[in-house]
Motif scaffolding. Sequence first.
Motif, PDB file in Angstrom:
ATOM      1  N   ASN A  89      22.010 -18.162  41.313  1.00 29.96           N
ATOM      2  CA  ASN A  89      21.363 -17.995  42.623  1.00 29.96           C
ATOM      3  C   ASN A  89      21.515 -19.244  43.483  1.00 29.96           C
ATOM      4  O   ASN A  89      20.611 -19.628  44.216  1.00 29.96           O
ATOM      5  N   ARG A  90      22.675 -19.881  43.407  1.00 25.31           N
ATOM      6  CA  ARG A  90      22.911 -21.104  44.193  1.00 25.31           C
ATOM      7  C   ARG A  90      22.869 -20.827  45.698  1.00 25.31           C
ATOM      8  O   ARG A  90      22.575 -21.719  46.485  1.00 25.31           O
ATOM      9  N   GLU A  91      23.168 -19.604  46.083  1.00 30.43           N
ATOM     10  CA  GLU A  91      23.123 -19.237  47.498  1.00 30.43           C
ATOM     11  C   GLU A  91      21.687 -19.195  48.006  1.00 30.43           C
ATOM     12  O   GLU A  91      21.447 -19.273  49.208  1.00 30.43           O
ATOM     13  N   ARG A  97      13.627 -17.900  40.978  1.00 24.30           N
ATOM     14  CA  ARG A  97      13.151 -17.668  39.618  1.00 24.30           C
ATOM     15  C   ARG A  97      13.687 -18.810  38.744  1.00 24.30           C
ATOM     16  O   ARG A  97      14.608 -19.522  39.125  1.00 24.30           O
ATOM     17  N   ALA A  98      13.152 -18.920  37.556  1.00 24.55           N
ATOM     18  CA  ALA A  98      13.617 -19.946  36.618  1.00 24.55           C
ATOM     19  C   ALA A  98      15.078 -19.692  36.244  1.00 24.55           C
ATOM     20  O   ALA A  98      15.540 -18.544  36.210  1.00 24.55           O
ATOM     21  N   ARG A  99      15.798 -20.753  35.969  1.00 25.54           N
ATOM     22  CA  ARG A  99      17.208 -20.621  35.563  1.00 25.54           C
ATOM     23  C   ARG A  99      17.279 -19.716  34.337  1.00 25.54           C
ATOM     24  O   ARG A  99      16.474 -19.809  33.431  1.00 25.54           O
ATOM     25  N   GLY A 100      18.242 -18.820  34.347  1.00 24.83           N
ATOM     26  CA  GLY A 100      18.422 -17.887  33.248  1.00 24.83           C
ATOM     27  C   GLY A 100      17.751 -16.543  33.473  1.00 24.83           C
ATOM     28  O   GLY A 100      17.961 -15.610  32.710  1.00 24.83           O
ATOM     29  N   TYR A 101      16.952 -16.425  34.533  1.00 26.26           N
ATOM     30  CA  TYR A 101      16.254 -15.175  34.820  1.00 26.26           C
ATOM     31  C   TYR A 101      17.233 -14.087  35.242  1.00 26.26           C
ATOM     32  O   TYR A 101      17.121 -12.944  34.820  1.00 26.26           O
ATOM     33  N   GLY A 123      17.335  -9.188  37.239  1.00 24.69           N
ATOM     34  CA  GLY A 123      16.431 -10.201  36.723  1.00 24.69           C
ATOM     35  C   GLY A 123      15.503  -9.618  35.688  1.00 24.69           C
ATOM     36  O   GLY A 123      15.239  -8.416  35.678  1.00 24.69           O
ATOM     37  N   GLY A 124      15.032 -10.463  34.820  1.00 23.15           N
ATOM     38  CA  GLY A 124      14.069 -10.022  33.824  1.00 23.15           C
ATOM     39  C   GLY A 124      14.694  -9.739  32.476  1.00 23.15           C
ATOM     40  O   GLY A 124      15.704 -10.325  32.101  1.00 23.15           O
ATOM     41  N   GLN A 125      14.099  -8.804  31.769  1.00 23.45           N
ATOM     42  CA  GLN A 125      14.511  -8.473  30.414  1.00 23.45           C
ATOM     43  C   GLN A 125      15.864  -7.771  30.381  1.00 23.45           C
ATOM     44  O   GLN A 125      16.238  -7.103  31.332  1.00 23.45           O
ATOM     45  N   ALA A 126      16.549  -7.915  29.260  1.00 21.34           N
ATOM     46  CA  ALA A 126      17.800  -7.183  29.060  1.00 21.34           C
ATOM     47  C   ALA A 126      17.524  -5.693  29.172  1.00 21.34           C
ATOM     48  O   ALA A 126      16.442  -5.219  28.831  1.00 21.34           O
ATOM     49  N   ARG A 127      18.491  -4.958  29.658  1.00 25.80           N
ATOM     50  CA  ARG A 127      18.403  -3.507  29.868  1.00 25.80           C
ATOM     51  C   ARG A 127      17.424  -3.129  30.968  1.00 25.80           C
ATOM     52  O   ARG A 127      17.097  -1.976  31.145  1.00 25.80           O
ATOM     53  N   SER A 128      16.938  -4.103  31.691  1.00 22.79           N
ATOM     54  CA  SER A 128      16.009  -3.817  32.777  1.00 22.79           C
ATOM     55  C   SER A 128      16.789  -3.608  34.061  1.00 22.79           C
ATOM     56  O   SER A 128      17.673  -4.375  34.386  1.00 22.79           O
ATOM     57  N   VAL A 129      16.450  -2.556  34.763  1.00 23.30           N
ATOM     58  CA  VAL A 129      17.040  -2.349  36.080  1.00 23.30           C
ATOM     59  C   VAL A 129      15.927  -2.285  37.127  1.00 23.30           C
ATOM     60  O   VAL A 129      16.110  -1.763  38.200  1.00 23.30           O
ATOM     61  N   GLY A 130      14.778  -2.854  36.791  1.00 21.06           N
ATOM     62  CA  GLY A 130      13.649  -2.840  37.709  1.00 21.06           C
ATOM     63  C   GLY A 130      13.832  -3.781  38.885  1.00 21.06           C
ATOM     64  O   GLY A 130      13.391  -3.500  39.981  1.00 21.06           O
TER      65      GLY A 130
END
Length: 147
Positions: A89-91, A97-101, A123-130
Motif C-alpha cells: 500500500n505504498r500508494e 493497516r499494519a504491514r502484511g494485512y 485484507g484480513g484473513q486468508a480466504r477472506s473476500v470481505g
Amino acid sequence: MSFSLPSRLLRCALLGALLVACSPPGSGQDTATRVQTARTDTTRAARDLGHGLPFVAAADLPREARRTLSLIRAGGPFPYAKDGSTFGNREGILPRRARGYYREYTVPTPGEDDRGARRIVCGGQARSVGECYYTGDHYTSFRRIQP
C-alpha cells in the motif's frame, strides 16, 4: 368559507411563489441538470463511507476478476507465484493497516504476456473476500468490491 375563482388563483400564485422562494438551492434547475445531479448523488452514495473509495459489485467485475475472487475464497491454487504476496500500500490509496494485512492477486488480462495491470487486493484473513479491492490500472485507482 368559499373563495371566488380570482381569489383562488391569487392564493395559488402566492403559494407557488412561496414554494419557489423556500425551495432548496438548485431546485429550479432544468431537467438535464437535475438528472446529472441525481447521477452524481448516486455515485457519491456508491462509495465506501469510511474511506471514500467507490464500490463495484463483484458481478460487475471482469470475468477474470470474478474467477480470481473464487480462487481467493478457495485458497488457491493461484496461477502466478506472486499471488498472495504482501501488498505494501505504498500508494496510500487503501485504508492504512499494519504491514502484511493486505495480499495481492493477479487478475489475468487477455492478450497480455505478463501479469498485466489488473489486481485484486484483499485484507484480513486468508480466504477472506470481505475487504477486497479491484484495480485495473496497476494501483493507480481502486474500487472496493461488494460481494
